[in-house]
Motif scaffolding. Structure first.
Motif, PDB file in Angstrom:
ATOM      1  N   ALA A  10      27.613  45.648  56.493  1.00  0.00           N
ATOM      2  CA  ALA A  10      27.794  44.443  55.682  1.00  0.00           C
ATOM      3  C   ALA A  10      28.186  43.280  56.584  1.00  0.00           C
ATOM      4  N   VAL A  11      28.050  42.059  56.070  1.00  0.00           N
ATOM      5  CA  VAL A  11      28.449  40.865  56.821  1.00  0.00           C
ATOM      6  C   VAL A  11      29.489  40.123  56.003  1.00  0.00           C
ATOM      7  N   PRO A  12      30.743  40.112  56.453  1.00  0.00           N
ATOM      8  CA  PRO A  12      31.310  40.884  57.563  1.00  0.00           C
ATOM      9  C   PRO A  12      31.462  42.356  57.189  1.00  0.00           C
ATOM     10  N   PRO A  13      31.640  43.228  58.195  1.00  0.00           N
ATOM     11  CA  PRO A  13      31.823  44.647  57.901  1.00  0.00           C
ATOM     12  C   PRO A  13      32.972  44.855  56.905  1.00  0.00           C
ATOM     13  N   ASP A  38      45.763  62.116  49.537  1.00  0.00           N
ATOM     14  CA  ASP A  38      45.586  61.319  50.748  1.00  0.00           C
ATOM     15  C   ASP A  38      44.342  60.441  50.630  1.00  0.00           C
ATOM     16  N   VAL A  39      44.431  59.266  51.210  1.00  0.00           N
ATOM     17  CA  VAL A  39      43.293  58.369  51.324  1.00  0.00           C
ATOM     18  C   VAL A  39      43.180  57.961  52.780  1.00  0.00           C
ATOM     19  N   GLU A  40      42.021  57.476  53.161  1.00  0.00           N
ATOM     20  CA  GLU A  40      41.806  57.040  54.540  1.00  0.00           C
ATOM     21  C   GLU A  40      41.383  55.578  54.534  1.00  0.00           C
ATOM     22  N   LEU A  41      42.167  54.752  55.205  1.00  0.00           N
ATOM     23  CA  LEU A  41      41.882  53.323  55.309  1.00  0.00           C
ATOM     24  C   LEU A  41      41.074  53.052  56.566  1.00  0.00           C
ATOM     25  N   THR A  42      39.941  52.372  56.402  1.00  0.00           N
ATOM     26  CA  THR A  42      39.127  51.931  57.535  1.00  0.00           C
ATOM     27  C   THR A  42      39.134  50.407  57.511  1.00  0.00           C
ATOM     28  N   VAL A  43      39.848  49.810  58.453  1.00  0.00           N
ATOM     29  CA  VAL A  43      39.961  48.352  58.507  1.00  0.00           C
ATOM     30  C   VAL A  43      38.792  47.788  59.304  1.00  0.00           C
ATOM     31  N   ARG A  44      38.074  46.889  58.656  1.00  0.00           N
ATOM     32  CA  ARG A  44      36.988  46.182  59.326  1.00  0.00           C
ATOM     33  C   ARG A  44      37.260  44.691  59.174  1.00  0.00           C
ATOM     34  N   ARG A  45      36.272  43.840  59.210  1.00  0.00           N
ATOM     35  CA  ARG A  45      36.523  42.399  59.268  1.00  0.00           C
ATOM     36  C   ARG A  45      36.479  41.669  57.929  1.00  0.00           C
ATOM     37  N   SER A  46      36.414  42.383  56.806  1.00  0.00           N
ATOM     38  CA  SER A  46      36.359  41.692  55.515  1.00  0.00           C
ATOM     39  C   SER A  46      37.738  41.378  54.941  1.00  0.00           C
ATOM     40  N   THR A  47      38.780  41.740  55.660  1.00  0.00           N
ATOM     41  CA  THR A  47      40.143  41.424  55.220  1.00  0.00           C
ATOM     42  C   THR A  47      40.864  40.648  56.311  1.00  0.00           C
ATOM     43  N   GLY A  48      41.791  39.802  55.881  1.00  0.00           N
ATOM     44  CA  GLY A  48      42.547  39.002  56.841  1.00  0.00           C
ATOM     45  C   GLY A  48      43.892  38.609  56.244  1.00  0.00           C
ATOM     46  N   MET A  80      29.608  45.633  48.346  1.00  0.00           N
ATOM     47  CA  MET A  80      28.806  44.941  49.330  1.00  0.00           C
ATOM     48  C   MET A  80      28.035  43.813  48.663  1.00  0.00           C
ATOM     49  N   GLU A  81      27.674  44.022  47.400  1.00  0.00           N
ATOM     50  CA  GLU A  81      26.987  42.962  46.673  1.00  0.00           C
ATOM     51  C   GLU A  81      27.893  41.745  46.521  1.00  0.00           C
ATOM     52  N   LEU A  82      29.183  41.988  46.318  1.00  0.00           N
ATOM     53  CA  LEU A  82      30.137  40.886  46.194  1.00  0.00           C
ATOM     54  C   LEU A  82      30.138  40.027  47.452  1.00  0.00           C
ATOM     55  N   LEU A  83      30.053  40.639  48.612  1.00  0.00           N
ATOM     56  CA  LEU A  83      30.001  39.867  49.864  1.00  0.00           C
ATOM     57  C   LEU A  83      28.809  38.925  49.866  1.00  0.00           C
ATOM     58  N   CYS A  84      27.667  39.389  49.387  1.00  0.00           N
ATOM     59  CA  CYS A  84      26.464  38.552  49.316  1.00  0.00           C
ATOM     60  C   CYS A  84      26.661  37.391  48.348  1.00  0.00           C
ATOM     61  N   ILE A  85      27.233  37.681  47.179  1.00  0.00           N
ATOM     62  CA  ILE A  85      27.456  36.638  46.173  1.00  0.00           C
ATOM     63  C   ILE A  85      28.427  35.581  46.700  1.00  0.00           C
ATOM     64  N   LEU A  86      29.501  36.026  47.335  1.00  0.00           N
ATOM     65  CA  LEU A  86      30.470  35.074  47.892  1.00  0.00           C
ATOM     66  C   LEU A  86      29.816  34.191  48.950  1.00  0.00           C
ATOM     67  N   HIS A  87      28.992  34.793  49.797  1.00  0.00           N
ATOM     68  CA  HIS A  87      28.288  34.031  50.835  1.00  0.00           C
ATOM     69  C   HIS A  87      27.378  32.971  50.206  1.00  0.00           C
ATOM     70  N   GLU A  88      26.642  33.357  49.159  1.00  0.00           N
ATOM     71  CA  GLU A  88      25.746  32.426  48.470  1.00  0.00           C
ATOM     72  C   GLU A  88      26.512  31.246  47.867  1.00  0.00           C
ATOM     73  N   ARG A  89      27.760  31.484  47.483  1.00  0.00           N
ATOM     74  CA  ARG A  89      28.572  30.431  46.864  1.00  0.00           C
ATOM     75  C   ARG A  89      29.444  29.682  47.857  1.00  0.00           C
TER      76      ARG A  89
END
Length: 80
Positions: A32-35, A64-74, A1-10
Motif C-alpha cells: 500500500a502507499v504508504p505501507p 496475543d496479537v502481533e503489531l507490524t508498524v509501517r508508515r501509515s501511522t505517525g 487499503m481502500e481507505l488509503l486510496c480514498i484519502l489520497h483522492e481527497r
C-alpha cells in the motif's frame, strides 16, 4: 487499503494528516502507499475464546496479537 486510496483522492495525507491502521494482518499491506501498519489477530484463538466465554469469565482469557508498524501511522498533531 481502500481507505488509503480514498484519502489520497481527497488530498488527505497519511500519516501527516491522519493515521490509518489495519486489523487483519494481511501481507498485501506492505504494498500500500504508504505501507499499512497492521495488527494480526489469531482468529481461531479468538473464536475459541468467544465460545469459552459462554461458560467462563471472558477476562480470564487473553489473546496475543502481533503489531507490524509501517508508515501509515505517525505522531498526532498538536491541536490548538
Amino acid at each position: 487499503m481502500e481507505l488509503l486510496c480514498i484519502l489520497h483522492e481527497r488530498g488527505i495525507r497519511v500519516p501527516e494528516d491522519l493515521s490509518v491502521m489495519g486489523f487483519d494482518g494481511i501481507e498485501a499491506g506492505i504494498w500500500a502507499v504508504p505501507p499499512l501498519t497492521t495488527i494480526a489477530q489469531d482468529l481461531e484463538a479468538k473464536a475459541e475464546t468467544a465460545i469459552a466465554s459462554l461458560f467462563e469469565d471472558p477476562a480470564s482469557h487473553l489473546i496475543d496479537v502481533e503489531l507490524t508498524v509501517r508508515r501509515s501511522t505517525g505522531y498526532a498533531k498538536t491541536i490548538l
